[in-house]
Design an enzyme around this catalytic site. Structure first.
Site, short mmCIF file in Angstrom:
data_model
loop_
_atom_site.label_atom_id
_atom_site.label_comp_id
_atom_site.label_asym_id
_atom_site.label_seq_id
_atom_site.Cartn_x
_atom_site.Cartn_y
_atom_site.Cartn_z
N CYS A 1 -0.86 -16.96 -15.68
CA CYS A 1 0.24 -17.30 -16.58
C CYS A 1 0.03 -16.63 -17.93
O CYS A 1 0.66 -15.65 -18.24
CB CYS A 1 0.30 -18.81 -16.77
SG CYS A 1 0.14 -19.68 -15.24
N LYS B 1 10.16 -19.17 -22.01
CA LYS B 1 8.95 -19.28 -21.18
C LYS B 1 7.94 -18.21 -21.58
O LYS B 1 6.75 -18.48 -21.78
CB LYS B 1 9.31 -19.12 -19.71
CG LYS B 1 8.12 -19.09 -18.77
CD LYS B 1 7.40 -20.42 -18.73
CE LYS B 1 6.12 -20.33 -17.94
NZ LYS B 1 5.32 -21.56 -18.01
N1 SAJ Z 1 -8.22 -20.48 -23.19
C1 SAJ Z 1 -9.12 -20.10 -24.19
N2 SAJ Z 1 -9.14 -20.80 -25.37
C2 SAJ Z 1 -8.29 -21.85 -25.59
C3 SAJ Z 1 -7.37 -22.22 -24.57
C4 SAJ Z 1 -7.35 -21.53 -23.37
O1 SAJ Z 1 -9.91 -19.17 -24.02
O2 SAJ Z 1 -8.37 -22.46 -26.67
C5 SAJ Z 1 -8.19 -19.74 -21.92
C6 SAJ Z 1 -8.56 -20.60 -20.74
O3 SAJ Z 1 -9.96 -20.64 -20.56
C7 SAJ Z 1 -7.87 -19.86 -19.60
C8 SAJ Z 1 -6.63 -19.28 -20.26
O4 SAJ Z 1 -6.87 -19.30 -21.66
O5 SAJ Z 1 -8.69 -18.78 -19.15
C9 SAJ Z 1 -5.34 -20.07 -19.95
O6 SAJ Z 1 -5.63 -21.41 -20.14
P1 SAJ Z 1 -4.46 -22.51 -20.49
O7 SAJ Z 1 -5.16 -23.67 -21.04
O8 SAJ Z 1 -3.42 -21.88 -21.30
O9 SAJ Z 1 -3.91 -22.95 -19.09
P2 SAJ Z 1 -2.85 -22.44 -18.01
O10 SAJ Z 1 -2.73 -20.96 -17.98
O11 SAJ Z 1 -3.23 -23.14 -16.76
O12 SAJ Z 1 -1.43 -23.09 -18.50
C10 SAJ Z 1 -0.55 -22.42 -19.34
C11 SAJ Z 1 0.18 -23.51 -20.16
N3 SAJ Z 1 0.99 -22.86 -21.16
C12 SAJ Z 1 0.80 -23.20 -22.49
O13 SAJ Z 1 -0.08 -23.99 -22.83
C13 SAJ Z 1 1.71 -22.56 -23.48
C14 SAJ Z 1 1.04 -24.35 -19.24
O14 SAJ Z 1 1.79 -25.28 -20.01
C15 SAJ Z 1 2.00 -23.45 -18.46
O15 SAJ Z 1 2.84 -24.19 -17.59
C16 SAJ Z 1 1.18 -22.48 -17.64
O16 SAJ Z 1 0.40 -21.67 -18.55
C17 SAJ Z 1 2.13 -21.64 -16.82
O17 SAJ Z 1 2.17 -21.88 -15.59
O18 SAJ Z 1 2.84 -20.83 -17.40
#
Ligand code: SAJ
Length: 400
Positions: free
Chosen positions: A255, A201
């Site tokens: 996360c 995780k």
């Molecule tokens: N972000 C960027 N650039 C990107 C992708 C995301 O700046 O290309 C930023 C987003 O704006 C945000 C942050 O990163 O601020 C997190 O965004 P995220 O798309 O990773 O979304 P979360 O945090 O809601 O979900 C993540 C997911 N983990 C992965 O993709 C490895 C999800 O599958 C998990 O279940 C979740 O964390 C969790 O609960 O751990």
């Protein structure tokens, strides 16, 4: 079979509902009496499309009821928050409290599972707490770790279709947990041990944080080099084996922005890239705030009046209403506090009102602003017409 879910949050409640829908008799436990009351009334206290009618159905059928205290069951799931303390030390006190709450109810043959994102070794530590109080249960109950990886906003689909990693303290515990999850998970159930599942995780989210840090570092370099980073990444990604993520105004949510600290706290010497990625992603929000302040000063010098600035987006990622740990919120606050005597218009189309920020409609803010700062790539912003008479700061690729 009866299952007791400790924690009715973004993961606990949807998982309890899905398990209830698949015939498991559920007791959902939360320390927040309001959450218990709303759940028993068939009202969802979180935003998740399609989830409320499922809740109403399983409550009406008597297959799920909520309580502030656990009830005797055959399986117990710890799905409570694991935040970090001020110095980025993981806080497993909620997991321990939930474990101590169910401990007196545990009986031979029961299953105990932790779903909460946890530092390596937490499952073993909880087992020690259980057997210290209930030595007769040693070797008689099943103990496993099974993290979730659902994306908020798509939880119903992902809870059923995502593969899951299941790590028992011993093989029979892994099997017992697989037996439970196979009642409603159609994705593959991958078996391993507890420490590997805990680290899996943390690895998933840390890898994403590192990838985003690479994109954010690129954006800072390109800004100085006079290169359009969105065009650069799009071209580099044409390579069949390159997949660079998107720069943003920082990394938010509880996360990706949190989980890497669970590794760096335990392995401060070894986790160099993971620690640096956190620094870069945190620095990106600070860097964005500085760019905005510079643009405001420049405007005032050139126009001999203070600018109107539209801060477009407060949520931690596009098209959601969740502002927790949001870099856009941090940047907006920093710009407002910078003593600037500018008019700052705050925009968040997914939230009706906010207890700190006075919100302005995104079209009105766009019309009135001299400087428009795109921080979160919400879909409605993509409908705004190009206006060359405005200074546009695009930190999220809306204008790419
Ligand atoms: N972000 C960027 N650039 C990107 C992708 C995301 O700046 O290309 C930023 C987003 O704006 C945000 C942050 O990163 O601020 C997190 O965004 P995220 O798309 O990773 O979304 P979360 O945090 O809601 O979900 C993540 C997911 N983990 C992965 O993709 C490895 C999800 O599958 C998990 O279940 C979740 O964390 C969790 O609960 O751990």
């Amino acid at each position: 079979m009866k299952a007791c879910f400790m924690g009715l949050g973004y993961i606990g409640l949807p998982t309890a509902i899905i398990a209830a829908k698949h015939g498991v008799q559920i007791t959902g436990v939360d320390i927040n009496a309001k959450v218990v009351e709303m759940t028993n009334a068939g009202k969802l206290h979180i935003i998740e499309p399609g989830m409320e009618e499922m809740l109403r159905e399983v409550v009406a059928d008597g297959r799920l009821h909520a309580s502030t205290v656990p009830e005797t069951s055959d399986a117990y799931f710890m799905v409570v928050p694991t935040p970090f303390k001020g110095n980025h030390e993981p806080d497993v006190s909620y997991v321990e409290a939930a474990t101590r709450a169910v401990l007196p109810l545990l009986k031979e043959g029961d299953l105990y599972v932790i779903e909460s994102t946890s530092p390596i070794g937490t499952t073993e530590a909880m087992a020690k707490i259980i057997f210290a109080e209930r030595p007769e249960l040693e070797g008689k109950i099943y103990i496993a770790y099974c993290p979730e990886r659902v994306l908020p906003g798509n939880v119903i689909y992902e809870l059923v279709h995502n593969d899951r990693v299941i790590g028992g303290l011993n093989p029979e515990s892994t099997e017992k947990a697989v037996e439970f999850y196979s009642q409603f998970v159609q994705g593959k159930l991958h078996k391993t041990n507890a420490r590997t599942a805990e680290m899996c995780k943390l690895t998933e989210n840390s890898s994403r944080d590192v990838q985003i840090a690479f994109a954010n570092e690129l954006s800072i370099i390109c800004d100085k080099a006079g290169i359009n980073v969105w065009e650069l990444i799009s071209l580099a990604n044409k390579h069949p084996r390159v997949n660079i993520l998107q720069p943003g105004c920082g990394v938010g949510g509880h996360c990706i922005a949190v989980d890497p600290y669970f590794i760096t706290a335990d392995f401060p010497i070894e986790s160099q890239i993971i620690a640096k990625a956190r620094e870069i992603n945190n620095y990106k929000a600070f860097w964005c705030a500085e760019r905005i302040q510079n643009a405001m000063l420049k405007f005032e010098l050139e126009n001999h009046r203070r600018p109107t600035v539209a801060m477009m987006g407060l949520a931690f990622k596009p098209n959601i209403d969740d502002l927790r740990e949001s870099p856009a919120k941090y940047i907006t606050t920093k710009v407002m506090q910078s003593g600037s005597n500018a008019d700052i218009l705050v925009v968040e189309p997914n939230v009706a009102e906010h207890n700190v920020f006075k919100l302005t409609d995104y079209r009105e803010a766009y019309d009135r602003a001299d400087i428009v700062v795109f921080m979160v790539a919400h879909d409605p912003f993509k409908t705004l017409p190009r206006r060359d008479d405005k200074i546009i700061l695009d930190f999220c690729g809306i204008c790419k």
